[in-house]
Structure formats: C-alpha cells, structure tokens
Design an enzyme around this catalytic site. Structure first.
Site, PDB file in Angstrom:
ATOM      1  N   HIS A  77     -32.036  -7.921  39.280  1.00 39.52           N
ATOM      2  CA  HIS A  77     -31.114  -7.930  40.471  1.00 39.52           C
ATOM      3  C   HIS A  77     -30.176  -6.522  41.506  1.00 39.52           C
ATOM      4  O   HIS A  77     -29.752  -6.293  40.526  1.00 39.52           O
ATOM      5  CB  HIS A  77     -29.679  -9.168  40.073  1.00 39.52           C
ATOM      6  CG  HIS A  77     -28.717  -9.552  40.610  1.00 39.52           C
ATOM      7  ND1 HIS A  77     -28.470 -10.740  40.623  1.00 39.52           N
ATOM      8  CD2 HIS A  77     -28.591  -9.298  42.221  1.00 39.52           C
ATOM      9  CE1 HIS A  77     -27.454 -10.571  41.259  1.00 39.52           C
ATOM     10  NE2 HIS A  77     -27.770  -9.601  42.754  1.00 39.52           N
TER      11      HIS A  77
ATOM     12  N   LEU B 289     -31.659  -4.216  48.314  1.00 38.90           N
ATOM     13  CA  LEU B 289     -32.570  -2.583  48.581  1.00 38.90           C
ATOM     14  C   LEU B 289     -32.132  -2.527  49.909  1.00 38.90           C
ATOM     15  O   LEU B 289     -32.456  -2.573  50.842  1.00 38.90           O
ATOM     16  CB  LEU B 289     -33.579  -2.613  48.220  1.00 38.90           C
ATOM     17  CG  LEU B 289     -34.586  -2.281  46.945  1.00 38.90           C
ATOM     18  CD1 LEU B 289     -36.554  -2.541  46.682  1.00 38.90           C
ATOM     19  CD2 LEU B 289     -33.870  -0.982  46.305  1.00 38.90           C
ATOM     20  N   ARG B 290     -31.447  -3.599  51.121  1.00 40.05           N
ATOM     21  CA  ARG B 290     -30.565  -3.930  52.039  1.00 40.05           C
ATOM     22  C   ARG B 290     -31.917  -4.088  53.408  1.00 40.05           C
ATOM     23  O   ARG B 290     -31.518  -3.853  54.237  1.00 40.05           O
ATOM     24  CB  ARG B 290     -30.215  -2.651  52.121  1.00 40.05           C
ATOM     25  CG  ARG B 290     -29.030  -2.705  51.671  1.00 40.05           C
ATOM     26  CD  ARG B 290     -28.045  -3.591  51.541  1.00 40.05           C
ATOM     27  NE  ARG B 290     -26.518  -3.641  50.291  1.00 40.05           N
ATOM     28  CZ  ARG B 290     -25.905  -4.810  50.784  1.00 40.05           C
ATOM     29  NH1 ARG B 290     -26.370  -6.472  50.208  1.00 40.05           N
ATOM     30  NH2 ARG B 290     -25.375  -4.668  49.444  1.00 40.05           N
TER      31      ARG B 290
ATOM     32  N   ASN C 222     -31.053 -11.163  50.794  1.00 41.72           N
ATOM     33  CA  ASN C 222     -30.546 -11.484  51.675  1.00 41.72           C
ATOM     34  C   ASN C 222     -30.387  -9.973  52.620  1.00 41.72           C
ATOM     35  O   ASN C 222     -29.375  -9.341  52.764  1.00 41.72           O
ATOM     36  CB  ASN C 222     -28.883 -11.680  51.503  1.00 41.72           C
ATOM     37  CG  ASN C 222     -28.824 -10.370  50.285  1.00 41.72           C
ATOM     38  OD1 ASN C 222     -29.348  -9.808  49.606  1.00 41.72           O
ATOM     39  ND2 ASN C 222     -27.379 -10.340  49.924  1.00 41.72           N
TER      40      ASN C 222
ATOM     41  N   HIS D  76     -26.019 -17.650  42.028  1.00 40.79           N
ATOM     42  CA  HIS D  76     -25.069 -17.161  42.526  1.00 40.79           C
ATOM     43  C   HIS D  76     -23.510 -18.053  41.936  1.00 40.79           C
ATOM     44  O   HIS D  76     -23.704 -19.114  43.288  1.00 40.79           O
ATOM     45  CB  HIS D  76     -24.968 -16.415  44.041  1.00 40.79           C
ATOM     46  CG  HIS D  76     -23.589 -16.051  44.191  1.00 40.79           C
ATOM     47  ND1 HIS D  76     -23.876 -14.796  44.548  1.00 40.79           N
ATOM     48  CD2 HIS D  76     -22.873 -16.554  44.534  1.00 40.79           C
ATOM     49  CE1 HIS D  76     -22.105 -13.991  44.670  1.00 40.79           C
ATOM     50  NE2 HIS D  76     -21.930 -15.578  45.055  1.00 40.79           N
TER      51      HIS D  76
ATOM     52  N   HIS E 214     -24.982 -12.681  37.564  1.00 38.93           N
ATOM     53  CA  HIS E 214     -23.314 -11.769  37.126  1.00 38.93           C
ATOM     54  C   HIS E 214     -22.961 -12.372  37.081  1.00 38.93           C
ATOM     55  O   HIS E 214     -21.410 -13.029  37.001  1.00 38.93           O
ATOM     56  CB  HIS E 214     -23.294 -11.181  38.637  1.00 38.93           C
ATOM     57  CG  HIS E 214     -23.484 -11.555  39.506  1.00 38.93           C
ATOM     58  ND1 HIS E 214     -22.921 -13.354  40.090  1.00 38.93           N
ATOM     59  CD2 HIS E 214     -23.947 -11.622  40.415  1.00 38.93           C
ATOM     60  CE1 HIS E 214     -23.158 -13.574  41.108  1.00 38.93           C
ATOM     61  NE2 HIS E 214     -23.654 -12.281  42.060  1.00 38.93           N
TER      62      HIS E 214
ATOM     63  N   ASP F  62     -27.018  -5.774  39.920  1.00 40.82           N
ATOM     64  CA  ASP F  62     -26.645  -6.011  41.043  1.00 40.82           C
ATOM     65  C   ASP F  62     -26.427  -4.680  41.402  1.00 40.82           C
ATOM     66  O   ASP F  62     -25.257  -5.086  42.455  1.00 40.82           O
ATOM     67  CB  ASP F  62     -25.262  -7.080  40.641  1.00 40.82           C
ATOM     68  CG  ASP F  62     -25.077  -7.791  41.775  1.00 40.82           C
ATOM     69  OD1 ASP F  62     -25.933  -7.733  43.244  1.00 40.82           O
ATOM     70  OD2 ASP F  62     -23.571  -8.755  42.270  1.00 40.82           O
TER      71      ASP F  62
HETATM   72 ZN   LIG Z   1     -24.346 -12.408  44.016  1.00 44.21          ZN
END
Ligand SMILES: [Zn+2]
Length: 442
Positions: free
Chosen positions: A64, A67-68, A98, A183, A236, A309
């Site tokens: 998790h 890396l954007r 995302n 999530h 998470h 995360d």
């Molecule tokens: Zn999350």
C-alpha cells in the site's frame, strides 16, 4: 556482475521459519547458495559484504503506497518513490490507483508498469480501481485490469459507499482470486473531519473523525465478504473496534486479510498537537488504546501485514493551515526504524515483525508473484540487511522521496536499513557498509 556473498549475518526468513547465523551467495539475480554457521560457499570469486552484527532477511514487501504518477509528479514520481522504497528496505511495492488518470483501465496500468521498468529502482505492482474513475458508481473493467496484471482492486482514498457495487466487486474478486483492498470510511460521518475525534480534537477546536466511521464500513464489508465469498483486505486498520470485528470474522471463516501502518502502530493523535499538519493523515492517528489493540492484533495474526500507506505531498501543500493541508505521511524511509521501536519496547517480536513485512504480504500476492518474500535457494535475490541497534536521526533533506511530510523529522530512531538488494543488484547501501572483492577479480 560478480557473484555477491553476504557473510556472517543472522539470517531471518519467516517463510522458512529460519533464524540462524549464516551466509548467502547471490548470482545472476538469484540466491544460489545458503550456508549455515561458518560454512564456505562453493566458489571463491565474488564480492563480499560482511554482515557481522547485522540481520539478513528477504526484501520488504509493501502492498500500500502512493507513487503519484501519472498526474501528481510534483508530489512524487515512480523514480523518486521507488528510490525512497529502496532506502527503506522495500524491494516490492504495490501502488494505489488514485493517480490522474486513475488506474481504471489497461492503458494506464501498462504506462505505470513501463515507467517502473524504465525508471524504477524496485518492483512496482499496480493496484487497479474498483470503480470507473473511482467514482463509486459502476465497476471498472476488473477483467481487463486483472489481465493487465494488477495485484488487487481498490478505490483507496475513497470508500465504496454503494453496497451493491461492493457486493459485485467482491463477487468478481472471488472469480479472479484477487483481493479487494478496502478503504473503510463512512464519509458522511467523517465529513469535514481533520483528526481523531476525542479530547485532543476538542481541545484544538478541530472537527473529529470518530472510530465508528471506520468500524461501520469494516462491519458492512465483512458481511458482504461473508455473503459473496469474496476476498476483502482491510486497508490501514486503526481502531480497536475494527481489530475486534476482523478477529471475529476470521474465527467464522470469512475471507479477510488486514493491514496496519507503521504510523498507526506507533503514533497517537497527540502528535497533531505537537507536529501540526505533519501528523495529519487519513485515517487519523488514534489513541494509546487503539495502538494496544492493533499490536495485539498484529501478535495474534488478526492483522496479517504491515503496509506503509506512503503518501507524499509537497511542502507548500503541507504548509497550509491545518484545515486545508492534505492528509498523508511520507513513510517509506522511516517505516522500518519506527517499527523497530515496537521490537525494542518488547511489544512485537522481531521474527513476527519481519514476517509481516515479507512472508505474509508475499502470501497475498503469491498467486501472481510466487517466490517473493523468501531467501530459499533458487528464489529471486531480493534481500534487506539491517542493523537492529543502529541509532540515527531522521533528516528529511536526505529523503529520496519528494515528500518530506513526516512527523518524525528530527526524531532519533533505533534500527537502520544498511543494504537493499533487488534482483541481485545493490539498490541502496549505507555509507558505513563496504563491498570488498575477493578471489581472482579481487
Ligand atoms: Zn486509504
């Protein structure tokens, strides 16, 4: 490349239930020989790392991280993120979808894979979206994504609010045997929330996010997993309530795995008071009680793995007023050392900690990527060498990550990654470690 001998280390490989002094020989990207005690390797021409006083274990696997890239290259790129991962001892990272565009189609997944192959320092395994554009309205083409090689599905950053859609996703996950990474956040309950809801948020005058916002969705999705037989992986986990729900579901045979992050295992909401936006993260840092429950969950295997995360942001973004700053902590480069704090305090044993970073995440991706997370002869030479007792101070100016956003800046930590080897190649080495040539090429 010359073969590489790592000698005199303490080899810990939870997948093989091993904790013994010994040596490893790496050649052609594989572990070709493992010797115990003072045994010598079958050949005499190689480079050597003397791992006396150090622990040698499989390269860490983080399922998790963010890396954007594509879309948010000012925060992180695949190049900088994977270099940061290597510095943290990670040789395999699962990246969340995302991005912009999000990883909800084959083309974008292939772009990430190609960029990682060209510019990455460690192995990057993309995670595909559950829903198109992560909007939570219709399923992404999960078949196409699975064929493109994603290791899981997630709308991480957002929950799947729509229960029938989550049901469908889980039904699909059952047939393709990949997990749905969840999530868990009831966004109606958490809306406007800035940190954990409690005395600290009241004292700071910040709107809180109650534990119930997490627990409600964990409970719902455990029920949907039971209904469908689909594999849910709780991302998470932060609350004592969620740990208890997962524990009971496991006892009843629900197909669930779960993760916790280093920051949720080690830091409380009080960090917000002292560290401001550096400690602003979603889900929020909770209380001492929640940490105790998470640690108990880690020790009884309710929590299967630890995942960072890793969520880098720019300094400008984090320097905004608290309400405007984005959620997230840049985690790769401090994760392992902060977790070693749990070992030094006697909360978690070292063997179990390493299992949660190696053999256990390897099981989750084992269907597509067998042979990772172990030092068995013949396996891929992904190896992490660390000094359990080395003290160091977190200096974010030395981070490879573009994200300097961590509440641990300036903190002294005990336990340091010294060498990271990915596919037989040294991808990170502390200045204190020497590689010596012996034999003909000496
Ligand atoms: Zn999350």
């Amino acid at each position: 490349m010359k073969p590489l001998l790592i000698k005199n280390g303490r080899i810990i490989d939870p997948g093989q239930k091993l904790d013994e002094p010994g040596s490893l020989l790496i050649d052609g990207g594989k572990i070709v020989w493992v010797g115990w005690g003072k045994e010598s390797p079958p050949q005499t021409d190689y480079d050597v790392i003397d791992a006396k006083g150090l622990i040698v274990c499989p390269g860490f696997i983080d399922l998790h991280c963010h890396l954007r890239q594509p879309g948010f290259e000012e925060k992180e790129t695949i190049a900088t993120g994977t270099r940061a991962a290597a510095r943290g001892g990670f040789t395999t990272v699962g990246c969340m979808p995302n991005t912009e565009p999000p990883l909800d189609n084959k083309k974008t997944v292939e772009l990430v894979k190609a960029t990682a192959a060209a510019e990455g320092t460690v192995r990057v395994l993309p995670i595909g979206c559950i829903s198109r554009r992560r909007k939570g309205q219709e399923l992404a083409d999960m078949g196409e994504l699975a064929a493109a090689g994603v290791i899981a599905f997630s709308d991480d950053g957002e929950p799947v609010k729509n229960s029938p859609l989550m049901r469908q996703a889980l039904e699909y996950s059952r047939s393709c045997k990949l997990p749905v990474i969840d999530h868990c956040e009831d966004t109606d309950l958490s809306r406007g929330g800035q940190m954990n809801e409690g005395e600290t948020s009241a004292g700071l005058g910040l709107r809180g996010i109650p534990n119930a916002a997490e627990d409600i969705i964990v409970a719902r999705d455990l029920l949907l997993s039971k209904l469908t037989g689909g594999w849910i992986h709780i991302a998470h986990t932060t609350t004592g309530g969620a740990v208890e729900l997962i524990r009971r579901a496991k006892e009843k045979g629900v197909r669930v795995t779960a993760e916790a992050t280093p920051h949720h295992l080690t830091l409380t909401e009080k960090m917000v008071k002292s560290h401001g936006t550096g400690a602003k993260v979603n889900p929020p840092l909770r209380t001492e009680r929640d940490i105790k429950a998470l640690i108990k969950g880690l020790n009884d295997n309710t929590i299967d793995i630890i995942a960072t995360d890793h969520a880098p942001h720019t300094e400008a973004e984090k320097h905004q007023p608290f309400e405007l700053a984005p959620f997230g902590i840049s985690g790769f480069e401090t994760a392992f050392a902060s977790l070693m704090g749990l070992v030094h305090r006697g909360d978690v044993n070292l063997f179990n900690l390493i299992a949660k970073l190696t053999a256990e995440p390897a099981k989750i991706i084992g269907r597509s990527y067998g042979g990772l997370g172990t030092l068995a002869t013949g396996s891929t030479a992904d190896v992490t060498i660390f000094d359990p007792d080395r003290e160091w101070t977190v200096d974010t100016s030395k981070f490879a990550s573009k994200g300097k956003n961590t509440p641990l800046a300036g903190e002294k930590l005990k336990g340091k990654v010294m060498v990271t080897i990915y596919g037989g190649k040294i991808v990170y080495k502390d200045e204190g470690i020497k590689v010596k040539g012996v034999g003909k090429g000496g």
